[in-house]
Design an enzyme around this catalytic site. Structure first.
Site, PDB file in Angstrom:
ATOM      1  N   SER A 121       0.631  -1.139  -0.134  1.00 36.31           N
ATOM      2  CA  SER A 121      -0.063  -0.032  -0.011  1.00 36.31           C
ATOM      3  C   SER A 121       0.619   1.273  -0.135  1.00 36.31           C
ATOM      4  O   SER A 121       0.115   2.184  -0.346  1.00 36.31           O
ATOM      5  CB  SER A 121      -1.125  -0.045   1.140  1.00 36.31           C
ATOM      6  OG  SER A 121      -0.285   0.119   2.428  1.00 36.31           O
ATOM      7  N   LYS A 158       0.974   4.245   6.931  1.00 40.53           N
ATOM      8  CA  LYS A 158       0.262   5.117   6.192  1.00 40.53           C
ATOM      9  C   LYS A 158       0.828   6.366   6.228  1.00 40.53           C
ATOM     10  O   LYS A 158       1.494   6.896   7.527  1.00 40.53           O
ATOM     11  CB  LYS A 158      -1.273   5.404   6.249  1.00 40.53           C
ATOM     12  CG  LYS A 158      -1.966   3.877   5.870  1.00 40.53           C
ATOM     13  CD  LYS A 158      -2.127   3.604   4.333  1.00 40.53           C
ATOM     14  CE  LYS A 158      -3.003   2.361   4.246  1.00 40.53           C
ATOM     15  NZ  LYS A 158      -2.319   1.179   4.885  1.00 40.53           N
TER      16      LYS A 158
END
Lengths: 203, 203
Positions: A121, A158
């Site tokens: 990701s 993230k």
DNA sequence: CGGTAGACTGTCCATAAGAACAGTGTTTTT
DNA sequence: AAAAACACTGTTCTTATGGACAGTCTACCG
């Protein structure tokens, strides 16, 4: 560890530097000379004080019997955390795969642990599946930093964006969704800030 | 270094293990006891032999005055090569920016040096501008490996593709061209194979 | 067959180095 | 104001430790 007096710090610094240079600890007499003192007994007492305070260990009757008791990170290296067991804090014994020594020159002593990346990701930030993230433990982070965060008992890496009461966890890969968190309703806990990446498998 | 006799190797191994465990070198008497000998003099001679052969250094009159002379990489860490001066071999004193200690756990002892990346031609392989490449010195490489190559006196990092007499240096970024090299006409020298990546600046 | 290196035992010595005792004065904490 | 910690000097004692000398036995090497 109780705080060291300036003189004790001097002595500790000298021992550290001596070991760095000579590769073995100094004798009490050598410390005495180095500090410009005339009697070894003062130094001896200070060493015993340092031992009481937990900074060093004295091995009785052994010449140069001084052992530095630095923190585990310096001796064993950084813990490498592989799979994260759900519901438990990150830095649990059970999560640690191995310990990796890393010189302080890289990462300027900021590193607290390594975390193995699962998934891609963060691909466009140059963080690939299987990479090791160098993480500095922190409970807070600035907007724009890449963070290790825990949301609903799941650990994720993230880019953090803060906007008032809202926090956004942005992936660096268009195939993944942005996670929006309303801080007034949901809890988002920051586990650490990513300060580096290590990839030890190419292809 | 001249070859060590089995006994000398024993002694060297013991010293190494002792230092690992105790954090200071053993005395001659301790070595004697550890090897089950009755007189320290035999050990003493062996230590002098080890010193003659360059395996250790003996500091006269100093208790525990034994210093292991391992190779620079183990003591100082890996050389970090920053800007590469044209026309000179990579591993020149002048090219070395600093030395970085890296535990052997990562990179399985394959690492020979670190090279700072300039440019983003390998972006899609997760290698960004400013990253440090962990390089294993090698004169040859297999097709598909990411290599440090020298072409017309310029050092470049690309994926190597071999097809008969032709070699292709492929970037991992569509904005950069593939370099085709006819090995029968041009010389392409492989400097090393990339075995890892370290990024110590995030953002 | 002599020379050299390795692998020891055994004894002795000088000194390097830890340990302990008796003091002195200052600063910090309680 | 007393106690505790800090920061020393000075001396003595014991042992830990490196260094040296005198030997012994074996395995190789040319």
């Amino acid at each position: 560890m109780r705080p060291l007096s300036p003189r004790q710090q001097d002595i500790l610094d000298f021992i550290r530097q001596f070991i760095e240079q000579e590769e073995f600890p100094p004798t009490i007499a050598e410390i005495t000379r180095a500090l410009g003192l005339k009697s070894p007994h003062g130094v001896r007492e200070q060493l015993q004080a340092l031992a009481r305070k937990g900074a060093i260990e004295l091995i009785p009757s052994a010449s140069r019997g001084i052992r530095l008791l630095q923190k585990a990170a310096e001796r064993d290296g950084l813990p490498l955390i592989g799979k994260v067991a759900a519901g438990r804090p990150l830095m649990t014994e059970a999560n640690v795969e191995q310990y990796c020594k890393l010189g302080p020159e890289l990462f300027q002593n900021k590193a607290d642990y390594l975390l193995r990346v699962q998934g891609s990701s963060m691909r466009d930030a140059g963080i690939l599946d299987g990479d090791l993230l160098v993480v500095q433990q922190a409970a807070e982070a600035r907007s724009g930093q890449i963070v290790v965060a825990r949301l609903h008992d799941e650990v994720t890496v993230k880019t953090l964006r803060l906007a008032g009461e809202m926090a956004y966890l942005e992936p660096a890969n268009p195939e993944f969704p942005v996670l929006a968190v309303d801080l007034s309703k949901q809890e988002l806990s920051i586990e650490g800030v990513v300060v580096g990446v290590i990839r030890n498998r190419i292809d």
